[in-house]
Design an enzyme around this catalytic site. Structure first.
Site, PDB file in Angstrom:
ATOM      1  N   THR A 105       5.210  -8.038 -13.897  1.00 55.98           N
ATOM      2  CA  THR A 105       5.460  -9.416 -13.481  1.00 55.98           C
ATOM      3  C   THR A 105       5.525 -10.361 -14.677  1.00 55.98           C
ATOM      4  OG1 THR A 105       4.347 -11.273 -12.397  1.00 55.98           O
ATOM      5  CG2 THR A 105       2.947  -9.494 -13.088  1.00 55.98           C
ATOM      6  N   ASP A 106       6.212 -11.483 -14.494  1.00 58.93           N
ATOM      7  CA  ASP A 106       6.222 -12.509 -15.553  1.00 58.93           C
ATOM      8  C   ASP A 106       4.873 -13.225 -15.655  1.00 58.93           C
ATOM      9  OD1 ASP A 106       6.368 -13.969 -13.191  1.00 58.93           O
ATOM     10  OD2 ASP A 106       8.087 -15.193 -13.797  1.00 58.93           O
ATOM     11  N   GLU A 107       3.997 -13.020 -14.661  1.00 59.18           N
ATOM     12  CA  GLU A 107       2.723 -13.748 -14.660  1.00 59.18           C
ATOM     13  C   GLU A 107       1.820 -13.322 -15.819  1.00 59.18           C
ATOM     14  OE1 GLU A 107       1.022 -14.287 -10.742  1.00 59.18           O
ATOM     15  OE2 GLU A 107       2.988 -14.112  -9.815  1.00 59.18           O
TER      16      GLU A 107
ATOM     17  N   TYR B  49      -5.221 -11.109 -10.802  1.00 60.97           N
ATOM     18  CA  TYR B  49      -4.001 -10.308 -10.575  1.00 60.97           C
ATOM     19  C   TYR B  49      -3.228 -10.138 -11.874  1.00 60.97           C
ATOM     20  CZ  TYR B  49       0.942  -9.480  -9.508  1.00 60.97           C
ATOM     21  OH  TYR B  49       2.238  -8.999  -9.531  1.00 60.97           O
TER      22      TYR B  49
ATOM     23  N   LYS C  32      -2.427  -6.759 -14.143  1.00 58.28           N
ATOM     24  CA  LYS C  32      -1.064  -6.297 -14.470  1.00 58.28           C
ATOM     25  C   LYS C  32      -0.879  -6.244 -15.989  1.00 58.28           C
ATOM     26  CE  LYS C  32       1.929  -5.415 -12.048  1.00 58.28           C
ATOM     27  NZ  LYS C  32       2.318  -4.160 -11.353  1.00 58.28           N
TER      28      LYS C  32
HETATM   29  P1  NAD Z   1       3.396  -5.264  -2.021  1.00 58.07           P
HETATM   30  O1  NAD Z   1       2.011  -5.799  -1.991  1.00 58.07           O
HETATM   31  O2  NAD Z   1       4.377  -5.716  -0.980  1.00 58.07           O
HETATM   32  O3  NAD Z   1       3.355  -3.661  -1.933  1.00 58.07           O
HETATM   33  C1  NAD Z   1       2.448  -2.900  -2.651  1.00 58.07           C
HETATM   34  C2  NAD Z   1       2.480  -1.480  -2.095  1.00 58.07           C
HETATM   35  O4  NAD Z   1       1.585  -0.676  -2.872  1.00 58.07           O
HETATM   36  C3  NAD Z   1       2.028  -1.374  -0.641  1.00 58.07           C
HETATM   37  O5  NAD Z   1       2.905  -0.549   0.097  1.00 58.07           O
HETATM   38  C4  NAD Z   1       0.639  -0.741  -0.741  1.00 58.07           C
HETATM   39  O6  NAD Z   1       0.299   0.035   0.400  1.00 58.07           O
HETATM   40  C5  NAD Z   1       0.785   0.103  -1.991  1.00 58.07           C
HETATM   41  N1  NAD Z   1      -0.499   0.371  -2.654  1.00 58.07           N
HETATM   42  C6  NAD Z   1      -1.483  -0.519  -2.959  1.00 58.07           C
HETATM   43  N2  NAD Z   1      -2.515   0.107  -3.558  1.00 58.07           N
HETATM   44  C7  NAD Z   1      -2.170   1.418  -3.649  1.00 58.07           C
HETATM   45  C8  NAD Z   1      -2.809   2.562  -4.181  1.00 58.07           C
HETATM   46  N3  NAD Z   1      -4.043   2.499  -4.737  1.00 58.07           N
HETATM   47  N4  NAD Z   1      -2.169   3.759  -4.114  1.00 58.07           N
HETATM   48  C9  NAD Z   1      -0.943   3.851  -3.550  1.00 58.07           C
HETATM   49  N5  NAD Z   1      -0.294   2.798  -3.009  1.00 58.07           N
HETATM   50  C10 NAD Z   1      -0.894   1.600  -3.067  1.00 58.07           C
HETATM   51  O7  NAD Z   1       3.940  -5.543  -3.487  1.00 58.07           O
HETATM   52  P2  NAD Z   1       5.403  -5.950  -3.969  1.00 58.07           P
HETATM   53  O8  NAD Z   1       5.565  -7.415  -3.829  1.00 58.07           O
HETATM   54  O9  NAD Z   1       6.390  -5.030  -3.365  1.00 58.07           O
HETATM   55  O10 NAD Z   1       5.269  -5.660  -5.536  1.00 58.07           O
HETATM   56  C11 NAD Z   1       5.561  -4.358  -6.044  1.00 58.07           C
HETATM   57  C12 NAD Z   1       5.340  -4.357  -7.540  1.00 58.07           C
HETATM   58  O11 NAD Z   1       6.174  -5.331  -8.157  1.00 58.07           O
HETATM   59  C13 NAD Z   1       3.912  -4.703  -7.955  1.00 58.07           C
HETATM   60  O12 NAD Z   1       3.553  -3.874  -9.042  1.00 58.07           O
HETATM   61  C14 NAD Z   1       3.990  -6.161  -8.399  1.00 58.07           C
HETATM   62  O13 NAD Z   1       3.021  -6.443  -9.381  1.00 58.07           O
HETATM   63  C15 NAD Z   1       5.391  -6.199  -8.962  1.00 58.07           C
HETATM   64  N6  NAD Z   1       6.059  -7.525  -8.898  1.00 58.07           N
HETATM   65  C16 NAD Z   1       6.127  -8.201  -7.724  1.00 58.07           C
HETATM   66  C17 NAD Z   1       6.783  -9.427  -7.681  1.00 58.07           C
HETATM   67  C18 NAD Z   1       6.920 -10.194  -6.383  1.00 58.07           C
HETATM   68  O14 NAD Z   1       7.402 -11.345  -6.408  1.00 58.07           O
HETATM   69  N7  NAD Z   1       6.556  -9.646  -5.245  1.00 58.07           N
HETATM   70  C19 NAD Z   1       7.360  -9.965  -8.847  1.00 58.07           C
HETATM   71  C20 NAD Z   1       7.250  -9.221 -10.041  1.00 58.07           C
HETATM   72  C21 NAD Z   1       6.613  -8.000 -10.052  1.00 58.07           C
HETATM   73  P1  TYD Z   2       2.974 -16.681  -4.072  1.00 55.32           P
HETATM   74  O1  TYD Z   2       4.076 -16.357  -3.103  1.00 55.32           O
HETATM   75  O2  TYD Z   2       1.574 -16.347  -3.700  1.00 55.32           O
HETATM   76  O3  TYD Z   2       3.405 -16.032  -5.477  1.00 55.32           O
HETATM   77  P2  TYD Z   2       2.706 -16.192  -6.945  1.00 55.32           P
HETATM   78  O4  TYD Z   2       1.404 -16.872  -6.808  1.00 55.32           O
HETATM   79  O5  TYD Z   2       2.569 -14.772  -7.370  1.00 55.32           O
HETATM   80  O6  TYD Z   2       3.704 -16.973  -7.747  1.00 55.32           O
HETATM   81  O7  TYD Z   2       3.028 -18.241  -4.374  1.00 55.32           O
HETATM   82  C1  TYD Z   2       4.188 -18.872  -4.864  1.00 55.32           C
HETATM   83  C2  TYD Z   2       3.836 -20.309  -5.145  1.00 55.32           C
HETATM   84  O8  TYD Z   2       3.573 -20.976  -3.910  1.00 55.32           O
HETATM   85  C3  TYD Z   2       2.574 -20.486  -5.979  1.00 55.32           C
HETATM   86  O9  TYD Z   2       2.734 -21.607  -6.854  1.00 55.32           O
HETATM   87  C4  TYD Z   2       1.481 -20.777  -4.957  1.00 55.32           C
HETATM   88  C5  TYD Z   2       2.237 -21.511  -3.868  1.00 55.32           C
HETATM   89  N1  TYD Z   2       1.742 -21.320  -2.484  1.00 55.32           N
HETATM   90  C6  TYD Z   2       1.520 -22.431  -1.675  1.00 55.32           C
HETATM   91  O10 TYD Z   2       1.699 -23.600  -2.085  1.00 55.32           O
HETATM   92  N2  TYD Z   2       1.111 -22.212  -0.385  1.00 55.32           N
HETATM   93  C7  TYD Z   2       0.890 -20.962   0.111  1.00 55.32           C
HETATM   94  O11 TYD Z   2       0.483 -20.819   1.291  1.00 55.32           O
HETATM   95  C8  TYD Z   2       1.121 -19.839  -0.730  1.00 55.32           C
HETATM   96  C9  TYD Z   2       0.888 -18.444  -0.244  1.00 55.32           C
HETATM   97  C10 TYD Z   2       1.561 -20.064  -2.032  1.00 55.32           C
END
Ligand code: NAD
Ligand code: TYD
Length: 355
Positions: free
Chosen positions: A135-137, A160, A164
């Site tokens: 992630t960019d975070e 988080y 990461k």
């Molecule tokens: P998500 O929370 O929707 O899915 C995570 C999945 O991992 C779930 O299916 C869960 O059951 C599985 N999981 C959790 N713990 C586990 C374990 N110990 N063993 C096996 N499986 C396990 O997450 P997502 O949003 O699809 O994100 C996927 C990846 O992409 C993550 O690594 C996240 O850090 C990264 N990412 C997400 C975003 C975003 O905006 N969602 C952006 C950048 C990077």
């Molecule tokens: P989120 O979807 O949790 O992603 P991340 O924190 O990983 O960027 O949140 C996106 C943005 O929205 C973040 O600045 C937090 C804000 N947010 C709210 O204002 N209300 C909400 O209920 C949630 C879940 C997030």
């Protein structure tokens, strides 16, 4: 030669979208999906591909070394795409332990299993890749200007992002120390179908549809760079095909928005699609609530490297993507009902209403 791929976390949001795309467009001989099925994982997200002969699902934990080593051997894995993680910042503030266990220890377990499996000569006869999805975070928080590049120093602020960041450092160390062919991608905020409705966009769609409060943290002016999930998945396929081991690629949507803009856009589109709610615009449901602890102000990605070196850029503009996403959620109430079980409702009540 076709890839024999281990996807971790494939029942989650990005993983399920990736598996669907990889089976449709990638050169896949075998695809093993290892997922623990936490609250965020649901096999309903993969119902349409589960009969594919190349696909198999294993329920298990990435931190279970014996299981992971067995999967490498049994399926002759040469490619890992590692999504599995605890992914929600708010949950990491309430319970950071699981984030360290899955994101740090789990990633270590996978890296080490790959190292052992590929040390037997596999890597000299086959093309092996370990793609660590991050992630960019990890880069921390930006002010009003500037962008994260691959050279930006790590400065994670939440449990988080710290977990990461730790996993990224492990992945990088396994490249430098053991020569494991690791690639790292750091992506901005994704949105699209199958995202668990605790993240901003699906939460707001779900609540606004049915007239529930729309919680906006702080002043609503925090900025995120939104990327449609299919574009992220295409970038991952591209990095697998042409990325150079040891390199990091930033992936972003070039689509910065303040949270309040995202929320009002969803309200207005729902008003247009469904009509007003009891004669009132959905914007009236917005509630500014207590800010998230340590809330990063702004994320923005410079995705120039992946564009120049691998020819990837996003296809979907935010205005199109948000409309497709809203339509998808409106048409998939069955999926929402399946993922919103009792435990999530309890968590939500505690988080947002203090009861
Ligand atoms: P998500 O929370 O929707 O899915 C995570 C999945 O991992 C779930 O299916 C869960 O059951 C599985 N999981 C959790 N713990 C586990 C374990 N110990 N063993 C096996 N499986 C396990 O997450 P997502 O949003 O699809 O994100 C996927 C990846 O992409 C993550 O690594 C996240 O850090 C990264 N990412 C997400 C975003 C975003 O905006 N969602 C952006 C950048 C990077
Ligand atoms: P989120 O979807 O949790 O992603 P991340 O924190 O990983 O960027 O949140 C996106 C943005 O929205 C973040 O600045 C937090 C804000 N947010 C709210 O204002 N209300 C909400 O209920 C949630 C879940 C997030």
């Amino acid at each position: 030669m076709s890839m024999r791929m281990l996807v971790t976390g494939g029942a989650g949001f990005i993983g399920s979208n990736f598996i669907r795309l990889a089976l449709a467009e990638g050169d896949i001989g075998r695809l093993v999906n290892l997922d623990k099925l936490t609250y965020a994982g649901n096999l309903k997200s993969l119902a349409d591909i589960e009969e594919d002969d190349r696909y198999c699902f294993i329920q298990g934990d990435i931190a279970d070394g014996d299981l992971v080593e067995k999967l490498f051997a049994e399926h002759g894995i040469d490619t890992v795409v590692h999504f599995a993680a605890e992914s929600h910042v708010d949950r990491s503030i309430v319970g950071p332990g699981e984030f360290v266990r899955t994101n740090v220890v789990g990633t270590f377990t996978l890296l080490d299993a790959a190292r052992k499996a590929w040390a037997d000569g596999t890597a000299s006869t086959r093309r092996c890749r370990f793609l660590h999805v991050s992630t960019d975070e990890v880069y921390g928080s930006l002010g009003e200007t500037g962008y994260f590049t691959e050279q930006t120093p790590y400065d994670p602020r939440s449990p988080y992002s710290a977990s990461k960041a730790g996993s990224d450092h492990l992945a990088s160390a396994w490249f430098h120390t053991y020569g494991l062919p690791v690639l790292i991608t750091n992506c901005s905020n994704n949105y699209g179908p199958f995202q668990f409705p605790e993240k901003l966009i699906p939460l707001i769609i779900n609540n606004a549809r049915s007239g529930k409060d729309l919680p906006v943290y702080g002043d609503g002016k925090n900025v995120r760079d939104w990327l449609y999930v299919d574009d992220h998945c295409r970038a991952i396929l591209r990095v697998l095909a042409a990325g150079e081991p040891g390199q990091t690629y930033n992936i972003g949507g070039n689509s910065e928005k303040q949270n309040i803009e995202v929320v009002t856009t969803i309200c207005d589109l729902l008003d247009k699609k469904l009509g007003l709610l009891d004669g009132r615009p959905r914007r009236e449901l917005i509630r500014f609530v207590k800010d998230r602890a340590g809330h990063d102000r702004r994320y923005a990605i410079d995705a120039g490297k992946i564009r120049r070196e691998l020819g990837w850029q996003p296809r979907v503009r935010f205005e199109e993507g948000i409309e497709m996403t809203i339509d998808w959620y409106l048409n998939h109430q069955d999926w929402l009902d399946a993922v919103l079980d009792g435990s999530y409702q309890d968590y939500y009540r505690q988080m947002y209403h203090g009861r």
